[in-house]
Design a protein around this motif. Structure first.
Motif, short mmCIF file in Angstrom:
data_model
loop_
_atom_site.label_atom_id
_atom_site.label_comp_id
_atom_site.label_asym_id
_atom_site.label_seq_id
_atom_site.Cartn_x
_atom_site.Cartn_y
_atom_site.Cartn_z
N ALA A 281 -22.90 21.15 19.17
CA ALA A 281 -21.61 20.77 19.72
C ALA A 281 -20.79 22.47 20.00
CB ALA A 281 -20.72 20.20 18.46
N ILE A 282 -21.48 23.35 19.51
CA ILE A 282 -20.70 24.54 19.78
C ILE A 282 -21.84 25.56 20.48
CG2 ILE A 282 -19.25 24.44 17.74
CD1 ILE A 282 -21.20 26.38 16.16
N LEU A 283 -22.96 25.06 20.62
CA LEU A 283 -24.01 25.76 21.37
C LEU A 283 -23.93 25.23 22.87
CD1 LEU A 283 -26.01 27.91 21.66
CD2 LEU A 283 -27.66 26.63 20.63
N HIS A 284 -23.52 26.20 23.88
CA HIS A 284 -23.30 25.81 25.02
C HIS A 284 -24.45 26.51 26.11
CE1 HIS A 284 -19.76 24.00 24.31
NE2 HIS A 284 -19.15 25.08 23.64
N PRO A 285 -25.01 25.73 26.97
CA PRO A 285 -26.27 26.71 27.52
C PRO A 285 -25.60 27.68 28.36
CG PRO A 285 -25.62 24.46 28.59
CD PRO A 285 -25.08 24.44 27.54
#
Length: 319
Positions: A281-285
């Motif tokens: 939920a907090i790790l964006h590509p």
């Protein structure tokens, strides 16, 4: 080690030496003198870690992590020859100094040939595979070679690839102990996470200084750190996770990073899916150049549209 390979559209095959190299069941490897590094690897016992080695092998075989290819193929970035679940075929033995004065465990960086021998495979087979790899790379170049990956005849068996993966994991366990003073105090999932980080990044893990400072609790005495590790403080482990979440590695390889970082959660064993969701939920590509270019294009169109609207409104007011 390397990252999971992508499936590209096959390209026409140039003429190269395509003799299939299958691992013979011989005792050639056993006849070679064992280096100290190989002896260390062969002394590993399953009781040396809390997690199940077979479980980690299953994870790394999955294409979300390393993939599974039974012929030598080029790394997508370096063109280095790889096989199986990302086993490097041509690395020399390297010096890897232990810079932590409070960690007595030394790093183990044997050559690919040593690891090949430790896996019980004949040295002549490795040389034959490397020769064929370089012939193909010269004929196809890296991009063309990778398009051929799924058309290549096997050069090793599944059993050979398993042996290479197992010895690679054992080396990673050994080096995880050199990276982490308190490896033995970690939970099973946390030990597995550390081992995966080493397997995937190797010596590049040295660059993750914030993560290493946190995982080693530098600034605390050994006794203080040991007591704190035993408490499994969720806030502390969240900070350890965040030091990885904010890295370029995590953004570039989001799927595998999510799975690995989630394992550092002290409550992972109770709810693995929830732990992964929390990180996902907090790790964006990472943004790609193409996406950046598209954004600029959209911004340009918006600017031109706004300018046209202003000019049209000005004409209306003038009339």
């Amino acid at each position: 080690m390397t990252f999971a390979i992508g499936q590209d559209t096959p390209a026409p095959s140039p003429t190269v030496n395509d003799a299939t190299v299958l691992a013979p069941a011989t005792a050639d490897a056993a006849l070679q003198p064992l280096s100290p590094a190989v002896q260390t690897l062969l002394s590993f016992q399953p009781s040396d870690v809390k997690f199940n080695l077979d479980t980690l092998m299953d994870i790394l075989r999955d294409k979300r992590h390393e993939g599974w290819v039974l012929a030598a193929y080029p790394d997508p970035k370096t063109a280095q020859p790889l096989i199986g679940a990302g086993f490097s075929l041509d690395l020399p033995a390297r010096e890897h100094p232990q810079r932590d004065p409070l960690n007595p465990h030394m790093f183990l960086e044997p050559s690919s040939a040593d690891l090949w021998q430790a896996a019980g495979l004949p040295p002549a087979q490795l040389q034959q595979i490397l020769t064929q790899f370089h012939d193909r790379l010269g004929a196809w170049n890296k991009k063309g070679f990778r398009r051929q990956i799924w058309n290549l005849d096997p050069q090793i068996t599944d059993q050979d690839a398993d042996a290479l993966l197992r010895i690679g994991i054992i080396q990673s366990i050994d080096n995880a102990k050199a990276y982490c003073r308190h490896f033995d105090a970690l939970s099973a999932s946390q030990q597995m996470a550390m081992t995966q980080l080493v397997y995937q990044m190797g010596v590049n893990l040295e660059e993750f200084s914030t993560f290493l400072d946190l995982i080693n609790r530098r600034g605390e005495s050994i006794d203080q750190a040991a007591a704190a590790m035993a408490q499994a403080d969720p806030a502390y482990w969240r900070s350890v996770q965040m030091s990885l979440v904010q890295s370029q590695w995590a953004r570039l390889y989001r799927a595998r990073a999510t799975a690995v970082i989630a394992m550092l959660d002290p409550a992972y064993v109770d709810n693995p899916a929830g732990a992964e969701h929390s990180i996902g939920a907090i790790l964006h590509p990472a943004r790609t150049r193409r996406a950046h270019g598209a954004a600029l294009h959209r911004a340009s169109l918006t600017h031109r549209h706004s300018t046209a609207v202003r000019k049209r409104n000005a004409r209306v007011r003038k009339d």
